[in-house]
Write an enzyme that holds these catalytic residues in place. Structure first.
Site, PDB file in Angstrom:
ATOM      1  N   CYS A   1       0.841  -1.191   0.000  1.00 47.75           N
ATOM      2  CA  CYS A   1       0.000   0.000   0.000  1.00 47.75           C
ATOM      3  C   CYS A   1       0.878   1.242   0.000  1.00 47.75           C
ATOM      4  CB  CYS A   1      -0.958   0.019   1.190  1.00 47.75           C
ATOM      5  SG  CYS A   1      -0.136   0.208   2.777  1.00 47.75           S
TER       6      CYS A   1
ATOM      7  N   CYS B   1       3.645   1.947   2.549  1.00 46.10           N
ATOM      8  CA  CYS B   1       4.910   1.226   2.351  1.00 46.10           C
ATOM      9  C   CYS B   1       5.906   2.081   1.572  1.00 46.10           C
ATOM     10  CB  CYS B   1       4.666  -0.077   1.587  1.00 46.10           C
ATOM     11  SG  CYS B   1       3.520  -1.220   2.376  1.00 46.10           S
TER      12      CYS B   1
ATOM     13  N   ASP C   1      11.649  25.892 -33.121  1.00 47.54           N
ATOM     14  CA  ASP C   1      12.742  26.167 -34.048  1.00 47.54           C
ATOM     15  C   ASP C   1      12.149  26.004 -35.448  1.00 47.54           C
ATOM     16  OD1 ASP C   1      15.428  26.289 -35.174  1.00 47.54           O
ATOM     17  OD2 ASP C   1      15.166  24.138 -35.494  1.00 47.54           O
TER      18      ASP C   1
ATOM     19  N   ASP D   1      15.444  20.519 -32.913  1.00 45.35           N
ATOM     20  CA  ASP D   1      16.042  19.261 -33.356  1.00 45.35           C
ATOM     21  C   ASP D   1      17.557  19.300 -33.458  1.00 45.35           C
ATOM     22  OD1 ASP D   1      16.129  20.965 -35.625  1.00 45.35           O
ATOM     23  OD2 ASP D   1      16.387  19.205 -36.909  1.00 45.35           O
TER      24      ASP D   1
ATOM     25  N   ASP E   1      20.021  23.803 -30.727  1.00 42.77           N
ATOM     26  CA  ASP E   1      18.762  23.939 -29.970  1.00 42.77           C
ATOM     27  C   ASP E   1      18.869  23.393 -28.555  1.00 42.77           C
ATOM     28  OD1 ASP E   1      17.338  25.069 -32.115  1.00 42.77           O
ATOM     29  OD2 ASP E   1      16.942  23.092 -32.964  1.00 42.77           O
TER      30      ASP E   1
END
Length: 767
Positions: free
Chosen positions: A20, A23, A444, A647, A651
């Site tokens: 549970c 824990c 970009d 990409d 960047d």
């Protein structure tokens, strides 16, 4: 050879025995107490812990495992290339089978107890017949025997684990069940064997409550275990994509070898209809490859010599000969699986609050049960003792915080798995929550909104220069650059049959252009600002360059020995899905922006076509971070969040600076490593999809938490019998057990609904 699970930054552990939410906090506290540990995060749904070191070597895996064991749980370190997911899936399947056996035995033994006791109450004639022909004493002895076997057999784990947790001063769910069912059994046993110890009016038995409580909770755990197994479907699907054998070229022959024996540099042959076994580069052949299982995009992609292919994808036509570049844990498929696992194991900020509440919840419930018992004992009408016991047991059983602990991690597991199916990978789990609150998305341009494959379309010459000479000289300088525009100019020169020559003194000027010497001539090629910085007058060419820029093309000036020689037009086609992606974001109330180093006129032309709200053009790579900060606004905690989509290598700083960095999956590894979300299809259409799954997952978490907390708030008073004091309804221990199991199943079932998630039409139409 297995990789050492311990690294300079930390370690991941598999945790066993958690039942549970309380824990979770207990294991976290045990790990955090080990000297040298900076932080520890435990996930109940994935049953894993992540530990970060203060300093490398400050703590050891053995010390962490020992600390977890001392807290009453099992643990072992997970090595980087361990097949832990498969092992964990097998362990869960084994646990589900064990629970099924325990439940079947408990049901077979509990059903007669329930029918003997409750059947007599529901059918008075049956009660009288049993009392006349069997006798209440024999009936109670039979119920005692059957219930004792239920508790000592199928239910013994509750008592062993719950008793150990109580002894350590940290009660958990097992403790609640053990105390609740054990109290009902003990009271009934006294009434059966030592009736003189109780007042005549208090001589009742509650064996059916003890037996049915254990049976129902075992049923709940069984259904929960089976549902948990389905949450790992994304990882299992990824694992199943990897072929187990490859056809490797050995001289003129092909040899079928296990995938583990394939090494980088080997050459493999893939026939039509076969899955590509490893990452590699096509050496020979042409085919169309179905990459939908990784990118989510349904249209096969053409692959020819020099193209890269990804292990797990499907070769649909033609035979390909591929040179292996990555194997094992370094393949794209393995990296994707790790990303999904990392996201599924993440703990969102909201979960920390839940864990703090549930850590205190079980002791608080035990205190409420004690208060309930003595309150009924003091103020209830006679016989008070049985009523006090029944209501105290009902409080213990109904308030188990299982649903609270599962509410967040179950939704994260299913949501991130579904996102992976859609080609969206959450590298960092907290991005799942952050992305929901993003109000501005900055893109970009080159390679993100455009295809990243520009082509030179036009050239305008100054007086005294020839096209062949200028194009050949410029291509010679650009050949040393890796920029897509440079590649376009080089490709145009080659298409014209022009040869490039050696360059000396080459220099790439970040965000502006290139320079170098070709055949004794000093060449400068790049943006208008580069020409201005070197005193080159481009007035005669500016009108033509501006006209191209307004048409969405990029103008590249060329100077020879300090004199403007030409301007070239390079066009990078806009991705077919970019406009629809921007439209989907605007429909969702998200503001869009574009940050690019390109010419202002070119950038504004692209923005007009796509419908982008704001443009930051002619931005140097180091200026992208500042542009992100300006678009984001103040650093106030309640400000709207900003995501940046890119990409390229340049960047990476902006991806890291944004609240959420989103990398195009076809981009550079540097960009992907800096981002928190990766779009595997290399398509901006993934941005609205990622935001949609983020919002759906967070909504699912809110639903789960609302149910879990409201459930407890509403049912604890009912179980305590508050309304019964004024002749209202109350909750028996049996129905409390059923309600507790139902709560956990509701949370798990609600989370599993995310497996059927579909992006809204605006986002889906972009794919």
């Amino acid at each position: 050879m297995k990789t050492d699970p311990q690294s300079a930054t930390g370690i991941e552990l598999s945790i066993e025995g958690m039942s549970c939410a309380s824990c979770v906090k207990r294991v976290e506290n045990a790990l955090a107490a080990v000297p040298g540990v900076r932080s520890a995060s435990v996930n109940l749904a994935t049953e894993r812990a992540r530990v970060a070191w203060e300093d490398a070597g400050a703590a050891t895996a053995d010390a962490l495992v020992a600390a977890v064991a001392k807290a009453g749980y099992g643990a072992h370190a997970i090595a980087r290339d361990d097949d832990e997911t498969t092992r964990q899936a097998a362990a869960r399947e084994q646990e589900a089978r064990r629970l099924a056996r325990r439940f079947a035995v408990a049901l077979a033994l509990s059903l007669p107890v329930f029918l003997l006791e409750m059947g007599g109450h529901l059918v008075p004639a049956l009660h009288h017949a049993l009392d006349m022909y069997v006798g209440s004493e024999r009936l109670w002895l039979l119920q005692w025997a059957l219930t004792t076997v239920v508790l000592a057999g199928p239910g013994r784990d509750f008592f062993l684990k719950g008793g150990a947790a109580l002894a350590r001063g940290g009660p958990d769910m097992n403790s609640l069940v053990a105390v609740g069912a054990g109290s009902a059994w003990l009271y009934s046993t006294v009434a059966t064997f030592m009736p003189a110890w109780l007042p005549a009016e208090a001589r009742h038995v509650y064996f059916e409550a003890a037996a049915v409580i254990v049976t129902l909770i075992l049923l709940g755990r069984l259904l929960e275990a089976r549902a948990k197994g389905r949450t790992g479907a994304a990882i299992a699907r990824l694992a199943s994509l990897q072929p187990r054998h490859a056809r490797v070229l050995r001289g003129e022959d092909t040899v079928d070898v296990p995938i583990e024996a394939v090494q980088a540099g080997d050459v493999v042959r893939i026939r039509p209809g076969e899955k590509i076994p490893v990452d590699g580069k096509v050496r020979d052949g042409t085919s169309f490859v179905d990459e939908s299982m990784i990118t989510g995009e349904p249209v096969p992609v053409e692959k020819t010599s020099g193209d890269t292919v990804t292990g797990g994808t499907l070769n649909t036509q033609g035979t390909l000969t591929v040179q292996v570049t990555h194997t094992g844990a370094d393949t794209a498929l393995a990296r994707i699986a790790r990303m999904v696992q990392d996201a599924q194991g993440a703990k969102l900020p909201i979960q920390s609050l839940v864990d703090r509440i549930t850590y205190r919840f079980v002791p608080a419930i035990m205190a409420i049960a004690v208060v309930t018992f003595f309150a009924w004992l003091a103020w209830a009408p006679s016989p008070a003792l049985p009523q006090a016991l029944v209501h105290a047991v009902a409080v213990l059983i109904v308030a188990c915080p299982c649903a609270m602990g599962l509410a967040t991690p179950m939704s994260i597991m299913v949501g991130t798995g579904r996102a992976a199916d859609m080609g969206v990978l959450f590298r960092q789990g907290d991005a799942l929550q952050s992305l929901r609150d993003v109000k501005t998305v900055a893109f970009d341009k080159t390679g993100t909104l455009t295809q990243g494959k520009p082509a030179m379309t036009d050239i305008a010459l100054a007086a005294g220069f020839s096209r062949e000479d200028v194009l050949a000289w410029t291509a010679s300088v650009q050949a040393a650059s890796e920029h897509p525009i440079a590649s376009a100019i080089v490709a145009a020169a080659r298409a014209a049959g022009l040869a490039t020559t050696a360059v000396s003194g080459f220099q790439a000027i970040s965000g502006a252009g290139v320079r170098g010497e070709v055949q004794g001539r000093h060449l400068l090629a790049g943006a208008q600002r580069l020409m201005g910085e070197h005193g080159v007058d481009v007035a005669a060419l500016r009108d033509q360059a501006d006209a191209w820029a307004r048409a969405g093309k990029t103008a590249i000036y060329v100077a020879v020995d300090g004199i403007a020689a030409a301007v070239m037009a390079v066009e990078d086609p806009i991705r077919p899905t970019s406009a629809a992606a921007i439209a989907a974001l605007r429909a969702a109330g998200v503001r869009t922006a574009m940050i690019t180093g390109d010419n202002r006129h070119t950038a504004q032309a692209v923005a007009r076509v796509l419908g982008i709200d704001e443009v930051r053009a002619e931005v140097l790579p180091e200026g992208k971070v500042q542009a992100v900060r300006e678009l984001r606004g103040s650093d106030a905690a309640d400000r709207p969040l900003l995501a940046f989509v890119g990409d390229g290598i340049n960047d990476a700083p902006a991806l890291a600076a944004a609240d959420v960095g989103i990398a195009i999956g076809t981009g550079t590894d540097v960009a992907i490593d800096a981002a928190s979300v990766v779009l595997m299809a290399g398509d901006p259409a993934g941005v609205p999809r990622a935001m949609a799954i983020s919002r759906a997952t967070l909504a699912n978490i809110r639903q789960n938490l609302f149910w879990a907390f409201i459930y407890n708030v509403a049912l604890i008073p009912l179980a305590a019998g508050v309304l019964a004091l004024v002749h209202g309804p109350s909750l028996s221990p049996v129905f409390a057990a059923a309600a507790m199991a139902l709560s956990s199943l509701f949370v798990v079932g609600n989370a599993l609904r995310l497996r059927a998630f579909r992006a809204p039409m605006a986002a889906r139409s972009t794919s």
